[in-house]
Design an enzyme around this catalytic site. Structure first.
Site, PDB file in Angstrom:
ATOM      1  N   THR A  85      -1.144   8.808  -9.118  1.00 16.01           N
ATOM      2  CA  THR A  85      -0.107   8.650  -8.293  1.00 16.01           C
ATOM      3  C   THR A  85       0.755   7.612  -9.119  1.00 16.01           C
ATOM      4  O   THR A  85       0.255   6.458 -10.138  1.00 16.01           O
ATOM      5  CB  THR A  85      -0.551   8.485  -6.761  1.00 16.01           C
ATOM      6  OG1 THR A  85      -1.229   7.045  -7.094  1.00 16.01           O
ATOM      7  CG2 THR A  85      -2.142   9.109  -6.847  1.00 16.01           C
ATOM      8  N   ASP A  86       1.836   7.565  -8.371  1.00 13.83           N
ATOM      9  CA  ASP A  86       2.396   5.954  -8.546  1.00 13.83           C
ATOM     10  C   ASP A  86       1.502   5.017  -7.498  1.00 13.83           C
ATOM     11  O   ASP A  86       0.776   5.516  -6.881  1.00 13.83           O
ATOM     12  CB  ASP A  86       4.149   6.464  -8.303  1.00 13.83           C
ATOM     13  CG  ASP A  86       5.238   5.416  -8.499  1.00 13.83           C
ATOM     14  OD1 ASP A  86       4.168   4.796  -9.234  1.00 13.83           O
ATOM     15  OD2 ASP A  86       5.952   5.476  -8.950  1.00 13.83           O
ATOM     16  N   ALA A  87       2.386   4.209  -8.280  1.00 22.25           N
ATOM     17  CA  ALA A  87       1.449   2.991  -6.950  1.00 22.25           C
ATOM     18  C   ALA A  87       1.389   3.164  -5.670  1.00 22.25           C
ATOM     19  O   ALA A  87       2.105   3.283  -4.674  1.00 22.25           O
ATOM     20  CB  ALA A  87       2.424   1.310  -7.521  1.00 22.25           C
ATOM     21  N   ALA A 108       2.528  11.441 -11.136  1.00 21.03           N
ATOM     22  CA  ALA A 108       3.471  12.248  -9.571  1.00 21.03           C
ATOM     23  C   ALA A 108       4.189  10.899  -8.910  1.00 21.03           C
ATOM     24  O   ALA A 108       3.529   9.697  -8.117  1.00 21.03           O
ATOM     25  CB  ALA A 108       2.040  12.216  -8.781  1.00 21.03           C
TER      26      ALA A 108
END
Length: 572
Positions: free
Chosen positions: A290-292, A243
């Protein structure tokens, strides 16, 4: 809230494997359960980002992480790190790399095959398959078992540079065709796949590393574009979806009519986009991460203390990267104790995480001693087969965008004296140009018989134009503009104001512009009459593009409409 079905795709687990998942979770302490939600980032050398002073073994024992990613390192260094982590981890780790173009995303000595932009330009799904195939083979050799690619974004906005070279096309059909082929190649190595960036990047010019990303499409527009892409991959059984810190306001308001603009959150924190649309309406049964989480698209939403547990509550199953490891772990634990993360949501996330580990047999490999990799496994890195696939990709992908004055070929027999202009982007960033690129270009041109003079570009003085024509037979401009997360979009930055490297000379001598990365430089050099997209600064790419400039090989790539940057003068 949708619950995982471990017997259905993408898991398709046996009763025995499901029992391992259930028993393992039941045996965990609360601290071990919370630890499984995190993916830690490891570094080689100066660790300026991790925010912790723990040894690798201490980190595993104290925080029980579920996954790992790393930055940099040779194949031997990375294999050593992963072997160490898997040896000391109680539950086998999901270990990820960002391989979107070949094994070069897994280790410094890995084999680059083709970026997504080059795959698209080639028009050949074999190139995309090879990019996935080599990515998987070289990842497996060093112990990686999870790939954070391909990028399934659609490059609708030519100004967007964060996915400019990582997007496989400007429409859903092209993206589906090439990413399906990539994933088929990756699957040959039994590597878990992750597509990104939900709900879709490429519609605006800004970068979610720096601001909240916004996909402005209407519900109908999204369904006919990104919706088609995600439904395709969910139907095909993709393992996981990353995401993005990207909002989808029109769809979010349709799902929750009470939402106002001030309530709009990025997908990583928006339950209507994860639990509602992705896991609910689209029926995705896999793992969402999640993305970073240090990216500004997420930090701009709320306090970190709040968004660490909120990401899991919203439907993400894993949290990518710590800021401060002790603090973030405490934030997640407090969110669980306060009920932000319910018992049901935590159990579901853990089943998805351990279910993915079971699907790829990590638990069995740890038991029977086959989880670790050997030095013999490294022989596949850069092997002859991979190099041949790279040669095929480069030959098919390099694109002659325009040659308005029919100035090619340029050969030493006809244009011996070359004035070379070299343009760079961000220096000292996370990703930057290869420092050896300029010297290699000069050496390669001289090896072919050209006489090369490099223009340093630090002066505005052009000198007499007639003298220029007497001394120069042709001008070559190589742009190696690379950057990441320091600007919302990357453009050519000349070395000084109105520098003498700006192509004032296009009507004085034949001039060839070669981009070694971004595909849309014509917005800054529309006056150039011969423009080539080569997509990467590897030695193989440079050799091949010089072959094509000289007429030794034909140009085979096809540009998309974005290269013209919505301007009439770029086509002249």
């Amino acid at each position: 809230m949708p619950k995982v079905d471990l017997k259905a795709k993408p898991y398709n687990l046996s009763d025995q494997d499901i029992q391992w998942v259930k028993d393992t979770i039941a045996s965990m302490s609360d601290e071990e359960k919370i630890g499984q939600l995190f993916i830690n980032l490891f570094f080689f050398g100066n660790d300026q980002y991790s925010g912790n002073d723990f040894t690798n073994q201490q980190l595993l024992e104290k925080f029980h992480i579920g996954g790992a990613r790393y930055q940099g390192g040779t194949s031997e260094q990375v294999q050593g790190l992963i072997n160490e982590l898997q040896t000391h981890s109680k539950v086998p780790l999901l270990v990820a790399a960002n391989c979107d173009a070949g094994g070069n995303g897994a280790c410094n000595d890995g084999t680059y095959i083709a970026s997504a932009a080059m795959c698209e330009a080639s028009g050949d799904t074999q190139v995309s398959y090879d990019a996935g195939y080599v990515s998987g083979r070289e990842e497996r050799a060093i112990g990686v078992n999870w790939n954070f690619d391909p990028c399934v974004d659609i490059l609708k906005n030519w100004r967007n540079t964060i996915v400019n070279t990582r997007a496989y096309g400007t429409n859903a059909e092209t993206v589906i065709k090439h990413t399906n082929a990539y994933l088929e190649g990756l699957a040959e190595s039994n590597i878990a796949a992750c597509i990104k960036h939900w709900p879709g990047d490429g519609t605006e010019e800004r970068d979610q590393h720096l601001v909240l990303g916004v996909n402005e499409l209407s519900v109908e527009e999204w369904e006919e574009s990104f919706g088609k892409v995600y439904r395709n991959h969910i139907e095909n059984g993709v393992d996981s979806i990353m995401a993005g810190h990207i909002a989808l306001p029109e769809y979010q308001k349709a799902l929750v009519p009470s939402l106002e603009d001030k309530d709009i959150l990025p997908a990583t924190l928006a339950p209507e986009l994860i639990n509602g649309l992705l896991k609910g309406a689209l029926g995705f049964n896999g793992l969402v991460l999640t993305d970073a989480t240090h990216m500004l698209g997420m930090t701009a939403a709320m306090r970190r203390e709040d968004y660490v547990p909120q990401a899991i509550a919203a439907g993400c199953d894993m949290f990518l990267f710590f800021n401060n490891i002790e603090e973030d772990f405490g934030f997640m634990m407090n969110g669980y104790k306060k009920g932000v993360i319910t018992e049901e949501r935590l159990q579901d996330a853990l089943e998805r995480i351990l279910g993915l580990k079971a699907k790829y047999g990590l638990h069995k490999a740890k038991e029977n001693g086959t989880l670790l990799r050997s030095k013999e496994d490294l022989e596949v890195i850069g092997c002859d087969d991979h190099i041949e696939r790279a040669k095929l990709a480069v030959d098919k992908g390099i694109t002659l965008v325009k040659n308005s004055l029919d100035q090619l070929p340029i050969r030493p027999e006809t244009h011996k004296r070359i004035r070379l202009y070299f343009l760079e982007g961000e220096v000292g960033g996370i990703y930057e140009p290869n420092e050896k690129t300029l010297s290699f270009i000069v050496d390669e041109l001289e090896r072919r018989g050209f006489e090369v003079t490099v223009n340093d570009g630090t002066s505005r003085i052009k000198g007499p134009t007639l003298k220029y024509r007497e001394e120069v037979d042709a001008a070559f401009i190589f742009a190696d503009v690379v950057g990441y997360g320091a600007e919302n979009n990357y453009r050519i930055r000349w070395k000084t104001a109105m520098s003498n490297e700006v192509p004032w000379y296009v009507h004085e001598v034949p001039t060839v512009f070669v981009s070694l990365n971004f595909t849309t430089h014509l917005t800054d050099v529309p006056m150039v009459k011969c423009y080539i997209n080569a997509y990467k600064d590897t030695e193989l790419t440079i050799k091949t593009v010089i072959d094509k400039i000289m007429g030794e090989s034909e140009f085979k790539g096809t540009p998309n409409e974005n290269v013209w940057c919505n301007k009439w003068d770029t086509r002249l």
